[in-house]
Design a protein around this motif. Structure first.
Motif, PDB file in Angstrom:
ATOM      1  N   GLN A  64       0.852  -1.190   0.000  1.00 42.07           N
ATOM      2  CA  GLN A  64       0.000   0.000   0.000  1.00 42.07           C
ATOM      3  C   GLN A  64       0.892   1.245   0.000  1.00 42.07           C
ATOM      4  OE1 GLN A  64      -3.360   0.113  -0.308  1.00 42.07           O
ATOM      5  NE2 GLN A  64      -3.089  -2.074  -0.656  1.00 42.07           N
ATOM      6  N   PRO A  65       0.398   2.370  -0.573  1.00 46.60           N
ATOM      7  CA  PRO A  65       1.245   3.571  -0.633  1.00 46.60           C
ATOM      8  C   PRO A  65       1.844   3.948   0.725  1.00 46.60           C
ATOM      9  CG  PRO A  65      -0.751   3.923  -1.907  1.00 46.60           C
ATOM     10  CD  PRO A  65      -0.890   2.569  -1.272  1.00 46.60           C
ATOM     11  N   SER A  66       1.084   3.718   1.810  1.00 51.65           N
ATOM     12  CA  SER A  66       1.581   4.129   3.124  1.00 51.65           C
ATOM     13  C   SER A  66       2.760   3.281   3.601  1.00 51.65           C
ATOM     14  CB  SER A  66       0.452   4.031   4.149  1.00 51.65           C
ATOM     15  OG  SER A  66      -0.072   2.715   4.139  1.00 51.65           O
ATOM     16  N   MET A  67       2.975   2.111   2.952  1.00 58.25           N
ATOM     17  CA  MET A  67       4.067   1.225   3.398  1.00 58.25           C
ATOM     18  C   MET A  67       5.393   1.543   2.714  1.00 58.25           C
ATOM     19  SD  MET A  67       2.308  -2.480   2.951  1.00 58.25           S
ATOM     20  CE  MET A  67       0.935  -3.076   3.897  1.00 58.25           C
ATOM     21  N   VAL A  68       5.333   2.269   1.595  1.00 59.59           N
ATOM     22  CA  VAL A  68       6.509   2.352   0.722  1.00 59.59           C
ATOM     23  C   VAL A  68       7.736   2.890   1.450  1.00 59.59           C
ATOM     24  CG1 VAL A  68       7.457   3.516  -1.294  1.00 59.59           C
ATOM     25  CG2 VAL A  68       5.184   2.498  -1.405  1.00 59.59           C
ATOM     26  N   GLN A  69       7.566   4.050   2.091  1.00 59.32           N
ATOM     27  CA  GLN A  69       8.695   4.697   2.758  1.00 59.32           C
ATOM     28  C   GLN A  69       9.366   3.747   3.757  1.00 59.32           C
ATOM     29  OE1 GLN A  69       9.401   7.989   1.991  1.00 59.32           O
ATOM     30  NE2 GLN A  69      11.278   7.804   3.203  1.00 59.32           N
ATOM     31  N   ASN A  70       8.537   3.110   4.600  1.00 60.54           N
ATOM     32  CA  ASN A  70       9.063   2.179   5.606  1.00 60.54           C
ATOM     33  C   ASN A  70       9.783   0.995   4.985  1.00 60.54           C
ATOM     34  OD1 ASN A  70       8.409   3.425   7.928  1.00 60.54           O
ATOM     35  ND2 ASN A  70       6.401   2.459   8.136  1.00 60.54           N
ATOM     36  N   LEU A  71       9.159   0.414   3.946  1.00 60.22           N
ATOM     37  CA  LEU A  71       9.754  -0.770   3.315  1.00 60.22           C
ATOM     38  C   LEU A  71      11.122  -0.448   2.734  1.00 60.22           C
ATOM     39  CD1 LEU A  71       6.980  -2.754   1.412  1.00 60.22           C
ATOM     40  CD2 LEU A  71       8.548  -3.627   3.117  1.00 60.22           C
ATOM     41  N   VAL A  72      11.220   0.709   2.059  1.00 58.32           N
ATOM     42  CA  VAL A  72      12.497   1.074   1.433  1.00 58.32           C
ATOM     43  C   VAL A  72      13.565   1.247   2.503  1.00 58.32           C
ATOM     44  CG1 VAL A  72      13.680   2.880   0.127  1.00 58.32           C
ATOM     45  CG2 VAL A  72      11.447   2.080  -0.618  1.00 58.32           C
ATOM     46  N   GLU A  73      13.197   1.913   3.598  1.00 62.46           N
ATOM     47  CA  GLU A  73      14.184   2.131   4.669  1.00 62.46           C
ATOM     48  C   GLU A  73      14.611   0.814   5.307  1.00 62.46           C
ATOM     49  OE1 GLU A  73      12.456   4.935   7.386  1.00 62.46           O
ATOM     50  OE2 GLU A  73      12.472   6.532   5.873  1.00 62.46           O
ATOM     51  N   LYS A  74      13.633  -0.045   5.605  1.00 65.11           N
ATOM     52  CA  LYS A  74      13.964  -1.317   6.263  1.00 65.11           C
ATOM     53  C   LYS A  74      14.792  -2.214   5.343  1.00 65.11           C
ATOM     54  CE  LYS A  74      10.610  -2.039   9.909  1.00 65.11           C
ATOM     55  NZ  LYS A  74       9.721  -0.880  10.007  1.00 65.11           N
ATOM     56  N   LEU A  75      14.462  -2.192   4.049  1.00 62.69           N
ATOM     57  CA  LEU A  75      15.199  -3.001   3.083  1.00 62.69           C
ATOM     58  C   LEU A  75      16.661  -2.553   3.072  1.00 62.69           C
ATOM     59  CD1 LEU A  75      14.396  -5.216   1.050  1.00 62.69           C
ATOM     60  CD2 LEU A  75      14.258  -3.468  -0.702  1.00 62.69           C
ATOM     61  N   HIS A  76      16.852  -1.228   3.121  1.00 56.22           N
ATOM     62  CA  HIS A  76      18.210  -0.685   3.111  1.00 56.22           C
ATOM     63  C   HIS A  76      18.952  -1.091   4.391  1.00 56.22           C
ATOM     64  CE1 HIS A  76      21.420   1.998   1.903  1.00 56.22           C
ATOM     65  NE2 HIS A  76      21.462   2.457   3.154  1.00 56.22           N
ATOM     66  N   GLU A  77      18.258  -1.025   5.529  1.00 55.31           N
ATOM     67  CA  GLU A  77      18.884  -1.412   6.801  1.00 55.31           C
ATOM     68  C   GLU A  77      19.354  -2.866   6.742  1.00 55.31           C
ATOM     69  OE1 GLU A  77      16.259  -0.805  10.172  1.00 55.31           O
ATOM     70  OE2 GLU A  77      15.960   1.278   9.534  1.00 55.31           O
ATOM     71  N   GLU A  78      18.452  -3.751   6.275  1.00 59.58           N
ATOM     72  CA  GLU A  78      18.796  -5.180   6.205  1.00 59.58           C
ATOM     73  C   GLU A  78      19.987  -5.400   5.272  1.00 59.58           C
ATOM     74  OE1 GLU A  78      17.646  -7.769   7.900  1.00 59.58           O
ATOM     75  OE2 GLU A  78      16.357  -6.423   9.040  1.00 59.58           O
ATOM     76  N   TYR A  79      19.992  -4.669   4.164  1.00 60.64           N
ATOM     77  CA  TYR A  79      21.070  -4.803   3.178  1.00 60.64           C
ATOM     78  C   TYR A  79      22.400  -4.377   3.805  1.00 60.64           C
ATOM     79  CZ  TYR A  79      23.889  -3.382  -0.874  1.00 60.64           C
ATOM     80  OH  TYR A  79      24.901  -3.205  -1.788  1.00 60.64           O
ATOM     81  N   MET A  80      22.368  -3.290   4.574  1.00 58.56           N
ATOM     82  CA  MET A  80      23.609  -2.783   5.181  1.00 58.56           C
ATOM     83  C   MET A  80      24.154  -3.739   6.247  1.00 58.56           C
ATOM     84  SD  MET A  80      24.189  -0.243   3.381  1.00 58.56           S
ATOM     85  CE  MET A  80      25.668   0.412   4.133  1.00 58.56           C
ATOM     86  N   ARG A  81      23.320  -4.671   6.728  1.00 65.48           N
ATOM     87  CA  ARG A  81      23.799  -5.614   7.746  1.00 65.48           C
ATOM     88  C   ARG A  81      24.547  -6.802   7.129  1.00 65.48           C
ATOM     89  NH1 ARG A  81      18.268  -6.271  11.201  1.00 65.48           N
ATOM     90  NH2 ARG A  81      19.472  -7.685  12.527  1.00 65.48           N
TER      91      ARG A  81
END
Length: 841
Positions: A496-513
């Motif tokens: 949903q549009p409201s999830m996009v910002q959070n998903l992108v940030e969390k995806l980046h966090e996981e990637y950086m780990r």
């Protein structure tokens, strides 16, 4: 479709349907049997028969669609003389097998890597013997998703590699490609594809007493063997199992078979149901790589029953007499394999199709418990379609109902038991074939009218979860696609549009780990993922442009650096590209010539033709740097494309390196330099831009210590438009795909062969400011060449980002070929190419 009453969430809803246009002379009608297959690249293949009224003949068609553009169907006359009985995609999703009722098997592959152009290259045949089961040989790659580890930081723990042997290996352990099929007369045939394109085929009887095989399925064991299950269609006969070993001896393919324990369905031995279900209608292993679990369905005219069986090792009790004679026997019980029933359903409506999950979820008790506690069900449910048009999702172990979808024709249960309801006259529309997507978040069905339906399946099967948990579920599956390289379109259905910002940030966090090596492998895939997510919300739409530009930058930087050659061949130290990166990050001087002096210029010497052929790419780098710097003063507006680069030290560092390379090349061949339109003739535009770029880069080169650019820098950038003409950047077009039209959960109706006049939603209207209007000249986004307003060259476009490029290369220079090799198979964003009609303007 309304949900059932009393507020129970059904967990499934219809996303879109796509149907055939009615034509007076020839019509697509569903073939019997109807088959479909879904690849990991989200291509769906299915069959219909094209009936020609005048000549009264049938053409057996195979249709291939990309789930994002279902109307853009590629239909090919399969050349099969009899009805097609099986379709199977390979593991990479780039080849398709089709088999027919005359024993012919064909292997289809893409022509020029285009998803809407397929050709049949090789095949095999068992003359006149209908094929009932077909599979590619196993390549030995098997992952397990551990739901209990979904919070772990390391991808290797969440998605662990399972030790699994390929069906057959070449010299050096490389898996051999090929396929295996079972025919109606009880033969098993194996074809091996040798690397030189030759096909080795062998055919062998499954057992000495050959008998009719009405249904069969193929699975693989971890030890590299193949298991085949067969039934003659009658529930009074046993379901037989065979072990098949394939080997290559003296350049010939050899097959050995042996018999495994068989089973009788429980409903035939149960006195209450003894003769109730005469026919076995479905026989499937629960997964291609789970040969110890099988799903069976027996039916009569109106009803069905489904059973799940598993193969277990059991001890055989030994008689006392033997224990006294030989104490050795008494110590160790002999073990035998035996089929045991795991679960069974009650009497159901008649089953018309079954779809099994492809997500390799780990089934240990702890994983199942965590999945149940967190309501994470992808990969745990299998789908059953019924003759009344409804679809149930049931648990793959317990067969308990998890979600339900009521088709347009099935009556919703009110209070009376389902058995009492009156039968409506005439057959109802129902699914004849179904397939679950690779993450189990979508289900495609082809019904008895040949219409294709796409169903969304909620990861929690309709349980209402808090936002954080919903995001974790989607994130887990996105990471799975990132690691495997599968396409993630079916996950986007749930964003949903409201999830996009959070998903992108969390995806980046996981990637950086992750560790540095894995980060490098996944570096472009994560950018492509972020871009596809940002498309789904109007507040992040401008960042789509940035992510695509970043993919382009990474590709250009790799290509241009790979053209640099060490001066002496035997230099042990770093490659010229690595040295360039090191020197540019060490020497923070704002004067381009001072940075240049530290490099060995002889490494940069290239042929003149090569440099000239790179001019368009060099021009893009120059233009983009100028555009970024000129947009620095009004950086307060994140809706402008380019905004995220102003804080992205890594990308600015890449631009800085490229400016240095370009400067050196310009000394060799001035005509390859980027062309700027300047107000004064004496100004050195390159060094001016390099100076400003370096200052901006110094502000944000350390990710955790980003400073604001000082006023002097902003003042200088304010002057740029009066010194140089600021170029128009050609951003990628907003995509014409279906995904953003499905967000409001309204059913979209489509027709094959007709691009929908989809009214753009609010997102695209904001976006039009950055994209060329229809009548304007088109551009080749990857070669940066202008194609004119009405291109005469054939082009291809990406099914995911909409990027357009010419099919044939206009330039034969090696450096250009090297650049084109980067995106010959897939677009830079990982999407597949499709050929565009010439009139695409």
């Amino acid at each position: 479709v309304p949900c059932p009453p009393r507020g129970r969430a059904c967990g499934m809803d219809l996303a879109y349907v796509c149907e055939w246009e009615k034509k007076p002379k020839s019509n697509h009608c569903p073939s019997i049997p109807l088959v479909c297959a879904w690849s990991c690249r989200n291509l769906i293949a299915f069959t219909t028969d094209l009936r020609n009224e005048e000549e009264k003949d049938l053409t057996h068609m195979v249709h291939i669609i990309d789930t994002e553009h279902p109307w853009d169907v590629y239909s090919v006359n399969s050349g099969h003389t009899e009805v097609i009985t099986c379709l199977e995609w390979d593991q990479s999703g780039s080849r398709l097998l089709s088999a027919d009722a005359d024993g012919h098997i064909k292997c289809w592959s893409m022509t020029d890597h285009l998803a809407n152009s397929w050709e049949n290259t090789v095949g095999s045949v068992v003359e006149g013997d209908p094929v009932v089961a077909l599979s590619w040989l196993h390549n030995g790659v098997k992952l397990a998703l551990h739901v209990e580890k979904s919070g772990a930081s390391n991808f290797g723990e969440k998605f662990s590699r399972v030790k699994f042997s390929p069906s057959l290996t070449l010299f050096g352990g490389k898996p051999m490609e090929g396929w295996i099929a079972v025919t109606i007369s009880g033969l098993v045939t194996v074809s091996l594809l040798k690397p030189n394109g030759q096909v080795l085929t062998a055919t062998e009887s499954l057992c000495r007493l050959r008998c009719r095989v009405a249904l069969a399925d193929v699975a693989f064991t971890g030890g590299g063997n193949i298991v085949v299950a067969t039934s003659d269609g009658s529930s009074t006969s046993p379901v037989q199992f065979y072990k098949v070993c394939v080997s290559v001896v003296n350049e010939k393919c050899k097959i050995d078979t042996e018999i495994l324990p068989s089973l009788f369905m429980r409903c035939t031995t149960d006195p209450a149901r003894k003769d109730k279900y005469p026919a076995i209608t479905h026989l499937k292993f629960l997964a291609r790589d789970m040969s110890e679990q099988v799903l069976l369905c027996a039916s009569n005219q109106n009803n069905s029953i489904v059973e799940c069986w598993s193969l277990r090792k059991e001890g055989l009790p030994v008689n006392n007499i033997f224990q006294q004679i030989s104490p050795v026997v008494g110590d160790k019980q002999p073990m035998i394999l035996k089929w045991r029933i795991l679960s069974a359903t009650n009497d159901l409506d008649r089953v018309s199709a079954v779809a099994l999950p492809k997500l390799p979820i780990s089934l240990t008790n702890t994983d199942l418990k965590v999945a149940n506690d967190t309501k994470f069900f992808p990969g745990l449910g299998l789908a059953l379609a019924f003759h009344d048009g409804s679809v149930h999702i049931v648990h793959r172990l317990s067969l308990q109902m998890m979600a339900v979808f009521y088709g347009s024709s099935s009556q919703r249960p009110v209070d009376e038991p389902s058995l009492k309801r009156p039968r409506t006259s005439g057959p109802l529309v129902h699914f004849k074939a179904m397939q679950l997507s690779w993450t189990s978040l979508a289900l495609a069905g082809v019904d008895s009218h040949g219409k294709l339906s796409m169903l969304r399946i909620s990861p929690s099967m309709g349980h209402v979860l808090d936002m954080n948990m919903s995001l974790r579920h989607l994130l887990f599956l996105l990471e799975y696609c990132m690691v495997t390289g599968y396409d993630w379109w079916d996950i986007l259905l749930h964003v949903q549009p409201s999830m996009v910002q959070n998903l992108v940030e969390k995806l980046h966090e996981e990637y950086m780990r992750q560790n540095a090596a894995l980060q490098q492998v996944l570096s472009t895939r994560i950018v492509a993922m972020k871009a596809s997510l940002c498309k789904l919300s109007s507040s992040t739409i401008a960042r789509v442009c940035d992510y695509h530009a970043k993919l382009f930058l990474i590709a250009i930087s790799c290509t241009l650096k790979s053209l640099l050659r060490p001066h002496f061949l035997n230099t042990p130290d770093k490659s010229p590209g690595d040295r360039l990166t090191e020197i540019c990050s060490k020497i923070t001087d704002v004067d381009i010539d001072k940075v240049m002096i530290n490099l060995k210029t002889e490494e940069f010497v290239l042929e003149m033709t090569t440099l000239q052929s790179l001019q368009q790419l060099i021009q893009w780098v120059g233009d983009f740097v100028l555009y970024l710097l000129a947009s620095l003063p009004n950086q307060g507006s994140p809706v402008r494309p380019g905004h995220s680069f102003l804080r992205d030290g890594a990308s600015l560092g890449m631009f800085r390196e490229l400016m240095v390379v370009i400067r050196i090349w310009g000394l060799l061949k001035p005509s390859c330099l980027p062309v700027y339109t300047a107000t004064s003739d004496t100004q050195d535009s390159m060094s001016l831009l390099f100076r400003l770029l370096t200052k901006l880069w110094l502000c944000c080169r350390e990710e955790n210590h980003i400073t604001e650019p000082d006023d002097a820098l902003i003042d200088e950038c304010c002057l740029l438009p009066s010194q140089l003409l600021i170029p128009n950047i050609d951003w990628l077009p907003i995509n014409d795909g279906i995904i953003s039209k499905l967000q409001n959960k309204q059913l979209v109706r489509l027709q094959f062969g007709k691009a929908p006049g989809l009214v753009g939603h609010t997102v695209s209207s904001q976006f039009d400011a950055f994209v060329r209007a229809p009548g304007q000249p088109k551009i080749d986004h990857l070669r940066r060449l202008h194609l004119g307003a009405y291109p005469t060259e054939e082009c291809k476009s990406c099914t995911r980002c909409g990027c357009v490029t010419m099919l044939k290369s206009p330039n034969k220079v090696t450096a250009v070929k090297q650049w084109e090799q980067r995106w010959i198979k897939n677009c830079l964003c990982g999407g597949l190419w499709r050929k565009m009609p010439l009139s695409y303007s």
